[in-house]
Each structure stands twice: as C-alpha cells, then as structure tokens.
Scaffold this active site. Structure first.
Site, PDB file in Angstrom:
ATOM      1  N   GLU A 119       0.858  -1.186   0.000  1.00 41.16           N
ATOM      2  CA  GLU A 119       0.000   0.000   0.000  1.00 41.16           C
ATOM      3  C   GLU A 119       0.890   1.230   0.000  1.00 41.16           C
ATOM      4  O   GLU A 119       1.884   1.281   0.725  1.00 41.16           O
ATOM      5  CB  GLU A 119      -0.909  -0.004   1.228  1.00 41.16           C
ATOM      6  CG  GLU A 119      -1.743   1.258   1.404  1.00 41.16           C
ATOM      7  CD  GLU A 119      -2.526   1.273   2.713  1.00 41.16           C
ATOM      8  OE1 GLU A 119      -2.724   2.381   3.253  1.00 41.16           O
ATOM      9  OE2 GLU A 119      -2.922   0.192   3.196  1.00 41.16           O
ATOM     10  N   GLU A 124      -2.352  11.780   2.795  1.00 36.37           N
ATOM     11  CA  GLU A 124      -3.134  11.319   3.930  1.00 36.37           C
ATOM     12  C   GLU A 124      -2.966  12.306   5.075  1.00 36.37           C
ATOM     13  O   GLU A 124      -1.872  12.785   5.354  1.00 36.37           O
ATOM     14  CB  GLU A 124      -2.705   9.918   4.370  1.00 36.37           C
ATOM     15  CG  GLU A 124      -3.627   9.309   5.413  1.00 36.37           C
ATOM     16  CD  GLU A 124      -3.285   7.859   5.721  1.00 36.37           C
ATOM     17  OE1 GLU A 124      -4.191   7.120   6.159  1.00 36.37           O
ATOM     18  OE2 GLU A 124      -2.123   7.467   5.515  1.00 36.37           O
TER      19      GLU A 124
END
Length: 339
Positions: A119, A124
């Site tokens: 990932e 974020e």
C-alpha cells in the site's frame, strides 16, 4: 526533453499511459459499495450521485465531497480505479483536498491480499493537520532506508522512528515521512489554489513529491515529466532495503473521504478539535471543507531507450547527448529512434 537516467546509467522516458479527467473521470473508477470496512461503510454510487457527493462541473473539475447538508450525514465515499498498475509515474493535479475535524481523507494505491501486495499512501491526513503524511505498508521484510535522499521527517511514535514498513506490527503504522511544508495539507493547501502531487514507482524505489500551485515544474505542465530535475522528494522508499517488485504489485488507485474511523477516531481527543468525534458527525456544517476538487490524474509508464548500432544486430544503450540528437518526438506519446 524528459530523458531520465537509472542508477546503472541506462536511459528511459516517462510516456503517457492513462489520464483520468473531466466528464469521463468516474468511468475509470468503481465505488466501494456498502462493503464493511474498518473505518466505515461507504455509500454506494447511486446514493453518492443522488446526493451530489460525486459529480463533474461544467468546467471539467471533478468533485468528490462529504455530505455537508444532512444531520448525521451518510457521506463517506471511496472509489477505486478499474485498472491495476505495477508501477509508473502518477501525477495528481488538485484544486482542493479534504480537511477538517473528524475528517480522514486519502489518495493512495493498494494491491489485493493486503498487506502482501503493498500500500502506498500518497496523500493522507486527519483533522486540521497542516502537513501531509506519506506512508508505505507492506508484508514483513521491507525497511525504509533513513539515509536515502528525501526532505520529509521520518514518521515516529512510541519513542522511535517507524522504519519497518511491516503492517502487522506497530498498530499498522507502516513506514514513511511527514512533509515539511504547511501547504502540503489542509487550509493553506486549499487557500493557495492547490497543487500537484507526484508519485514515482519503479524498480529503484517509490518516491513522492508535492508542489504548491506557483511552483509546479515546467516539465510537468508541458506533459514531459522528468523527476530527476525536481530535487529531493518528500518521501523515498529506496530499493536499498526493500525489494520493490516483491512487496508492491497490481495496485488500484483509491480516493476516499472517511469520518471518525481508526486514526481520526483514536486521535480526536488530542487533536485540539472541540467535543467528540461523534459530536462532529451531528452537524453537517463541520464538513464544508471535506472536498476533493480534481483537475486531472495522469499516469505515465517507464519506457527504456535503446539505439540500434550500425552494422550490428545487437542493441546498446545510447548516451544522453546522442539521444538528444537522434530522438524525434512525433507526438506526446510516440517516440522514434534513428540509428
């Protein structure tokens, strides 16, 4: 123009592969429809479209937003690209990115059989953060090399740096770096007109850059990206301590906006936000800034460059100067080498 060089001296260029933009943007994505998730149950496509949580403006700007009208809003949205990638150069042009107390947005790529196929969290953040956090999550055996060249601050917690990307330890913290710029996430990013995020993923490593609107490199604007001219990235997972091809494969591209789940919920008490995270969900006015506004997402693939040696059946790698003389660009995506 746009000629790049690998550490071993071989040459390559980034050529256009896919573009997600305008009225056809959502054609390339599928909605994460009502499936249980550790953070939320995301709304399905029909609900998202009916409530105008996803749409494309007449000027081509792609909007994905939280429900800022309904009390106890059902507005968590997640979309995943229909195509999977095993590397490339991903360039996202944003006008706005979501932020706000209780809000947890992300732009990331992920493989099946998580975390075995890896990932990559390109964008974020949570609450009213002002600095983007880049993270990598893998199966055991991949480490972040702290001596690699990047400008971000290595993520830490519990009194130590997170250099082990193993998602099965440290509460799935993974490894990564926090960007130094306050314009990389939150209000300042939106106020100055957004900008560009770029993620380069190849056999040499995975690196992330961000550029505020006034500092977008000319080669990016011209569609001939050359990351070697951009300076050090914000985060860099070097192949020196991680076998990139082993730990990252077959990724979908993901956008999401999540509320009060894992990271957002667990960190709310120390975030400086008022009340509780559940309180925030009661008032839709809290989500007026929880919006993605996207100009385009462009994906480029790595194309090695070879030249045919005269009077020989073999090929060899040309020098950069020779390529400048012999490379004729016929169109933005067609390249021909003359021997």
């Amino acid at each position: 123009n746009g000629i790049n060089q690998n550490p071993n001296g071989s040459l390559f260029i980034w050529v256009p592969e896919d573009e997600y933009a305008g009225q056809t943007f959502y054609d390339g994505f599928s909605f994460f429809n009502n499936l249980p998730d550790p953070t939320n149950s995301y709304v399905n496509e029909s609900y998202a479209r009916a409530q105008r949580l996803v749409y494309v403006q007449d000027d081509g700007k792609v909007i994905m937003k939280a429900d800022d009208q309904t009390t106890l809003a059902q507005g968590a949205v997640r979309i995943e690209s229909n195509k999977k990638y095993d590397g490339g150069l991903f360039i996202l042009d944003l006008n706005r990115a979501p932020w706000g107390c209780g809000v947890w947005p992300a732009f990331w790529t992920v493989g099946d059989n998580w975390p075995s196929n890896g990932e990559i969290d390109v964008i974020e953040g949570v609450h009213d953060n002002q600095h983007n956090q880049v993270a990598f999550h893998t199966a055991p055996g991949c480490l972040l090399d702290s001596t690699a060249n990047f400008t971000g601050t290595i993520s830490d917690g519990g009194g130590y740096q997170h250099l082990d990307c193993n998602s099965l330890i440290n509460s799935n913290a993974g490894c990564g770096a926090t960007e130094w710029s306050r314009a990389s996430y939150g209000p300042l990013f939106d106020e100055q007109g957004g900008g560009i995020f770029a993620m380069k993923w190849d056999e040499n490593g995975i690196a992330v850059w961000s550029f505020f609107r006034a500092a977008v490199p000319p080669d990016v604007a011209a569609g001939t990206p050359n990351p070697s001219t951009w300076g050090p990235p914000s985060a860099n997972l070097s192949s020196s301590q991680c076998d990139i091809g082993k730990y990252f494969m077959s990724h979908a591209i993901v956008f999401d906006i999540t509320f009060c789940g894992d990271w957002a919920g667990n960190s709310y008490a120390t975030s400086g936000c008022p009340g509780t995270c559940d309180d925030r969900l009661m008032d839709p006015a809290n989500f007026v800034n929880a919006t993605w506004s996207i100009n385009s997402l462009k994906v480029f693939k790595k194309q090695p460059l070879y030249a045919q040696v005269a009077n020989s059946a073999s090929s060899s790698m040309p020098t950069a100067s020779a390529l400048q003389r012999f490379l004729t660009i016929l169109s933005p995506s067609i390249y021909v080498l003359f021997a």
